[in-house]
Design a protein around this motif. Structure first.
Motif, PDB file in Angstrom:
ATOM      1  N   GLN A 171       0.810  -1.213   0.000  1.00  0.00           N
ATOM      2  CA  GLN A 171       0.000   0.000   0.000  1.00  0.00           C
ATOM      3  C   GLN A 171       0.848   1.270   0.000  1.00  0.00           C
ATOM      4  N   ARG A 172       2.055   1.188   0.538  1.00  0.00           N
ATOM      5  CA  ARG A 172       2.933   2.363   0.609  1.00  0.00           C
ATOM      6  C   ARG A 172       3.894   2.486  -0.565  1.00  0.00           C
ATOM      7  N   LEU A 173       3.853   1.546  -1.490  1.00  0.00           N
ATOM      8  CA  LEU A 173       4.794   1.567  -2.608  1.00  0.00           C
ATOM      9  C   LEU A 173       4.691   2.855  -3.416  1.00  0.00           C
ATOM     10  N   GLY A 174       5.841   3.402  -3.772  1.00  0.00           N
ATOM     11  CA  GLY A 174       5.890   4.579  -4.633  1.00  0.00           C
ATOM     12  C   GLY A 174       5.597   5.889  -3.958  1.00  0.00           C
ATOM     13  N   ALA A 175       5.426   5.892  -2.638  1.00  0.00           N
ATOM     14  CA  ALA A 175       5.058   7.127  -1.936  1.00  0.00           C
ATOM     15  C   ALA A 175       6.076   8.240  -2.176  1.00  0.00           C
ATOM     16  N   THR A 232       9.386  -3.635  -6.476  1.00  0.00           N
ATOM     17  CA  THR A 232       8.870  -3.092  -5.221  1.00  0.00           C
ATOM     18  C   THR A 232      10.003  -2.546  -4.347  1.00  0.00           C
ATOM     19  N   THR A 233      11.194  -3.132  -4.442  1.00  0.00           N
ATOM     20  CA  THR A 233      12.333  -2.571  -3.703  1.00  0.00           C
ATOM     21  C   THR A 233      12.644  -1.170  -4.203  1.00  0.00           C
ATOM     22  N   TYR A 234      12.682  -0.976  -5.510  1.00  0.00           N
ATOM     23  CA  TYR A 234      12.936   0.358  -6.055  1.00  0.00           C
ATOM     24  C   TYR A 234      11.819   1.333  -5.667  1.00  0.00           C
ATOM     25  N   LEU A 235      10.576   0.869  -5.739  1.00  0.00           N
ATOM     26  CA  LEU A 235       9.453   1.755  -5.437  1.00  0.00           C
ATOM     27  C   LEU A 235       9.389   2.122  -3.956  1.00  0.00           C
ATOM     28  N   SER A 236       9.905   1.264  -3.094  1.00  0.00           N
ATOM     29  CA  SER A 236       9.848   1.541  -1.658  1.00  0.00           C
ATOM     30  C   SER A 236      11.078   2.279  -1.153  1.00  0.00           C
ATOM     31  N   ALA A 237      12.064   2.502  -2.027  1.00  0.00           N
ATOM     32  CA  ALA A 237      13.294   3.178  -1.598  1.00  0.00           C
ATOM     33  C   ALA A 237      12.998   4.615  -1.207  1.00  0.00           C
ATOM     34  N   PRO A 238      13.518   5.071  -0.060  1.00  0.00           N
ATOM     35  CA  PRO A 238      13.323   6.476   0.315  1.00  0.00           C
ATOM     36  C   PRO A 238      13.992   7.406  -0.688  1.00  0.00           C
ATOM     37  N   ALA A 239      13.472   8.608  -0.811  1.00  0.00           N
ATOM     38  CA  ALA A 239      13.955   9.545  -1.821  1.00  0.00           C
ATOM     39  C   ALA A 239      15.431   9.876  -1.649  1.00  0.00           C
ATOM     40  N   GLU A 240      15.961   9.790  -0.430  1.00  0.00           N
ATOM     41  CA  GLU A 240      17.355  10.154  -0.185  1.00  0.00           C
ATOM     42  C   GLU A 240      18.345   9.086  -0.642  1.00  0.00           C
ATOM     43  N   LEU A 241      17.872   7.897  -1.007  1.00  0.00           N
ATOM     44  CA  LEU A 241      18.759   6.820  -1.431  1.00  0.00           C
ATOM     45  C   LEU A 241      18.949   6.886  -2.944  1.00  0.00           C
ATOM     46  N   PRO A 242      20.184   7.108  -3.417  1.00  0.00           N
ATOM     47  CA  PRO A 242      20.410   7.116  -4.868  1.00  0.00           C
ATOM     48  C   PRO A 242      20.158   5.735  -5.461  1.00  0.00           C
ATOM     49  N   LEU A 243      19.375   5.695  -6.520  1.00  0.00           N
ATOM     50  CA  LEU A 243      19.106   4.430  -7.204  1.00  0.00           C
ATOM     51  C   LEU A 243      20.091   4.242  -8.353  1.00  0.00           C
ATOM     52  N   PRO A 244      20.407   2.990  -8.701  1.00  0.00           N
ATOM     53  CA  PRO A 244      21.164   2.780  -9.943  1.00  0.00           C
ATOM     54  C   PRO A 244      20.340   3.278 -11.119  1.00  0.00           C
ATOM     55  N   ALA A 245      21.013   3.545 -12.225  1.00  0.00           N
ATOM     56  CA  ALA A 245      20.322   4.110 -13.388  1.00  0.00           C
ATOM     57  C   ALA A 245      19.150   3.243 -13.816  1.00  0.00           C
TER      58      ALA A 245
END
Length: 406
Positions: free
Chosen positions: A206-210, A348-361
């Motif tokens: 339910q919190r995914l992508g927030a 879902t791991t990418y979608l749940s990552a907090p905004a401060e965590l840099p994602l791989p490209a």
């Protein structure tokens, strides 16, 4: 209590990315100083990751990668509060790095075992201490890059990569790695069960992508993934029995983890193993899943999508060669379910990552394509629960994979 349940609690003062990264940098520098006391150290860029913390580092001009794991959990879980507030994490980490079952120690042991086996080729370990793993940097194009640049060679690239695991998949290799040395945390089905189990699973979805998605996109993605997770839970017990023949599988077989320093006609080098005991369908499913995600992230267009989807089909047909009709149907069902589980796990791991965590490209690209991916997963999982045989579902899944490349 599951890590998902802890991570969604509003009462926990979660660690910040800045303090986690600063601490990891200090540990990497301290470990490098202990490993090479008189060396000249130059700490380079952070390599974005949602799992461990990775830095490029030069030791007397020699390029290395330094990997640090906090409590053996992903950075996403850690920053969401799965292991408690930052002072607690730091205190627990000091004990964790001394444990014989610490994740970095097991990964170092796995790389050394693979060097002994001779195949597949892996990046050599050059040091491991204080919870930091130092490995040689490997250059050259990745399998992911080659699949996009040479899509008409996809079948050969996928088949050739998988054939490098022949020694690993041999029954004799099982004896070389005891149960304590396996990295079961990277099991596809185990990860899915851990993420979506019990009461915490629906709250997590339910919190995914927030922090990552536009509101309208997020609503569609969440609703689609709810249905996918429910279907996969039903399918998991029905079509994923314990395989009769368990072997050592690479576990984290991704196109971006296979590099060709000597060119595409020479044996590749594999990085970041996650060896565990399972059936070989696990390696095949992860390779297929991540190849399709590479298509989705790159969006190379219909022609490339057609060639890569065809290559996946040829690769899978080769894996089923010589099997009975019944065995082929069972293998396809297993691979389809594992493919979907793996794609759900990483998306879902990418979608749940907090905004401060840099994602791989690739992670950033997949978040941007979350709606298309969720629709694809929804359709394939619906077909698996309603369609006749796995052969028809498989053909449809390859069509969806081709479409997501556009």
């Amino acid at each position: 209590m599951s890590t998902t349940a802890v991570s969604t609690s509003p009462n926990i003062a979660t660690p910040t990315a800045a303090e986690v990264f600063a601490f990891a940098d200090l540990e990497i520098c301290a470990a490098a100083t202990e490993q090479w006391p008189p060396a000249d150290l130059d700490v380079g860029d952070q390599v974005p990751s949602v799992t461990g913390y990775v830095r490029r580092i030069h030791v007397d001009g020699r390029p290395l990668h330094a990997k640090y794991s906090l409590l053996g959990v992903s950075l996403v879980s850690l920053l969401r509060g799965a292991c408690g507030p930052w002072p607690q994490v730091r205190a627990t980490q000091q004990d964790y790095v001394q444990r014989t079952d610490a994740l970095i120690g097991r990964e170092a042991a796995q790389l050394r075992l693979l060097v002994e086996l001779g195949r597949p080729r892996v990046c050599p370990v050059v040091g491991a201490r204080r919870g930091v793993l130092f490995t040689e940097s490997v250059t050259g194009p990745s399998l992911a890059q080659l699949l996009m640049d040479q899509p008409h060679h996809s079948a050969g690239l996928l088949t050739g990569t998988f054939s490098e695991l022949r020694e690993l998949h041999h029954q004799a290799a099982v004896q070389r790695l005891g149960p304590a040395g396996a990295i079961g945390e990277r099991s596809i089905a185990g990860t899915f069960q851990r993420k979506f189990n019990g009461l915490s699973g629906p709250a997590y979805v339910q919190r995914l992508g927030a922090d990552r998605c536009a509101v309208d996109d997020r609503e569609e993605v969440v609703e689609a993934l709810k249905q996918v997770v429910v279907r996969l839970h039903r399918l998991r017990g029905r079509v994923l029995p314990q395989p009769h023949r368990r072997v050592l599988v690479y576990g984290d077989l991704k196109p971006e983890h296979v590099l060709f320093p000597d060119g595409p006609d020479q044996p590749p080098v594999f990085i970041d193993p996650g060896l565990l005991l399972a059936g070989t369908a696990v390696d095949a499913a992860k390779l297929i899943s991540r190849t399709v995600l590479t298509l989705a992230a790159s969006r190379p267009g219909p022609e490339t999508g057609k060639h890569v989807a065809h290559g996946i089909g040829v690769f899978a047909a080769g894996r089923m060669k010589g099997l009975s009709v019944k065995a082929c149907r069972a293998w396809l069902r297993d691979v389809l379910v594992l493919w979907l589980m793996d794609s759900v796990n990483i998306l879902t791991t990418y979608l749940s990552a907090p905004a401060e965590l840099p994602l791989p490209a690739q992670g950033t690209a997949l978040v941007g394509r979350a709606v298309a991916l969720a629709r694809m997963l929804d359709r394939i999982s619906a077909d698996l629960t309603t369609a006749g045989g796995p052969g028809a579902v498989w053909d449809g899944a390859l069509d969806y994979a081709q479409a997501v490349a556009v």
